[in-house]
Design an enzyme around this catalytic site. Structure first.
Site, PDB file in Angstrom:
ATOM      1  N   HIS A 228      -7.657 -25.997  29.179  1.00 38.76           N
ATOM      2  CA  HIS A 228      -7.796 -26.828  27.978  1.00 38.76           C
ATOM      3  C   HIS A 228      -6.695 -26.437  27.006  1.00 38.76           C
ATOM      4  CE1 HIS A 228     -10.034 -29.386  25.110  1.00 38.76           C
ATOM      5  NE2 HIS A 228      -9.458 -28.588  24.219  1.00 38.76           N
ATOM      6  N   CYS A 229      -5.885 -27.412  26.616  1.00 35.65           N
ATOM      7  CA  CYS A 229      -4.719 -27.134  25.781  1.00 35.65           C
ATOM      8  C   CYS A 229      -4.971 -27.631  24.355  1.00 35.65           C
ATOM      9  CB  CYS A 229      -3.475 -27.813  26.357  1.00 35.65           C
ATOM     10  SG  CYS A 229      -1.967 -27.495  25.408  1.00 35.65           S
TER      11      CYS A 229
END
EC number: 2.3.1.225
Length: 301
Positions: free
Chosen positions: A150-151
């Protein structure tokens, strides 16, 4: 025990992102802010005015501006493709195929299995079976196909359907920030010289800030880019790099060329743009995030 503790530490790294849940679209504004400062410093302050000087200076400025705008366009195209593309959700009522039910779908160690069939991975939070290479994102609150991570920079998960776009974003960001660092370096060096520098204090400060920001991003993005190039070469995600067994061959490692095509497709015309050809989408089901070719002799090794 050491393996389990190592896995727990790795998962703590990923769960740390949950602390950034409230950041949201602020990160997008931050990215656009850096782009704005850079654009002002390169185009409006330094190389835009140089176009009217004539001679070799004008030619150099034109070349720099054309390359700058091209890389900026590709960077923003790739970036917003990552932001607005769903990384891949598990289809409703998805069930594993016969081969997957025999436990051949995912060689990773996992504690989440279906009680009725201990070889089929099951997400207790989503209350559904997990396809091969699928993981639950605690930030998004759902399972993501071939989840990489997850960025917070893109306010989205990076998974099967937008991983290529994320890699292109890193690639064009590295090229753009490197270009800006190089073209602003003479102006940055001039700050520490005795000669008089043209411009207002505001424009000089913006040039200084743009150089420092782009140098920092170029160095940091280079590290991420090298890491992800190695992951693509081995057909591995960031999560799988922590989870997979250290002994034996990786089931999905089909060789560097095929591993590359698993992410970028087979059509060379689309390798450097955030998209896929219709033919690739039709003949490569792995691009959709559910089916993944693997070595046929994996179980016999």
């Amino acid at each position: 025990i050491m393996h389990r503790s190592g896995t727990a530490m790795a998962w703590n790294v990923f769960k740390f992102c949950t602390a950034l849940r409230g950041v949201g679209s602020i990160m997008i504004l931050l990215v656009l802010g850096v782009v704005g400062v850079t654009y002002y410093a390169v185009v409006l302050t330094n190389y835009g005015p140089a176009l009217s000087q004539g001679g070799f200076d004008s030619f150099t400025a034109l070349t720099i501006l054309l390359l700058f705008h091209f890389l900026l366009a590709m960077l923003l195209w790739s970036y917003f493709s990552v932001v607005f593309t769903d990384p891949g959700s598990v289809p409703p009522n998805w069930r594993p195929s016969t081969d997957e039910e025999r436990g051949e779908s995912d060689p990773l160690n996992s504690l989440e299995f279906d009680n009725s069939n201990p070889r089929v991975r099951f997400c207790r939070k989503c209350n559904q079976p997990k396809p091969p290479r699928c993981h639950h994102c605690s930030v998004c609150g759902r399972c993501v196909l071939k989840m990489d991570h997850h960025c917070v920079w893109v306010v989205n998960c990076v998974g099967a359907l937008n991983y290529k776009y994320f890699l292109l974003f890193l690639f064009y960001t590295f090229l753009e920030t490197t270009l800006v660092t190089l073209v602003l370096m003479p102006h940055f060096i001039a700050f520490f010289s005795d000669e008089e520098i043209p411009g207002t204090p505001g424009t000089l400060a913006t040039t200084f800030l743009a150089f420092v920001l782009n140098l920092a991003f170029a160095l940091s993005v280079m590290g991420f880019l090298i890491m992800h190039i190695s992951l693509v070469a081995g057909n591995t995600t960031t999560i799988e790099a922590y989870e997979k067994k250290t002994s034996g061959k990786w089931r999905y490692d089909l060789g560097r060329k095929k591993n590359f095509e698993q992410v970028f497709g087979m059509d060379k015309r689309y390798w450097f743009i955030p998209g896929y050809s219709e033919e690739d989408l039709r003949r490569m089901p792995e691009l959709q995030g559910l089916e993944y070719p693997s070595k046929p002799d994996f179980d016999s090794q």
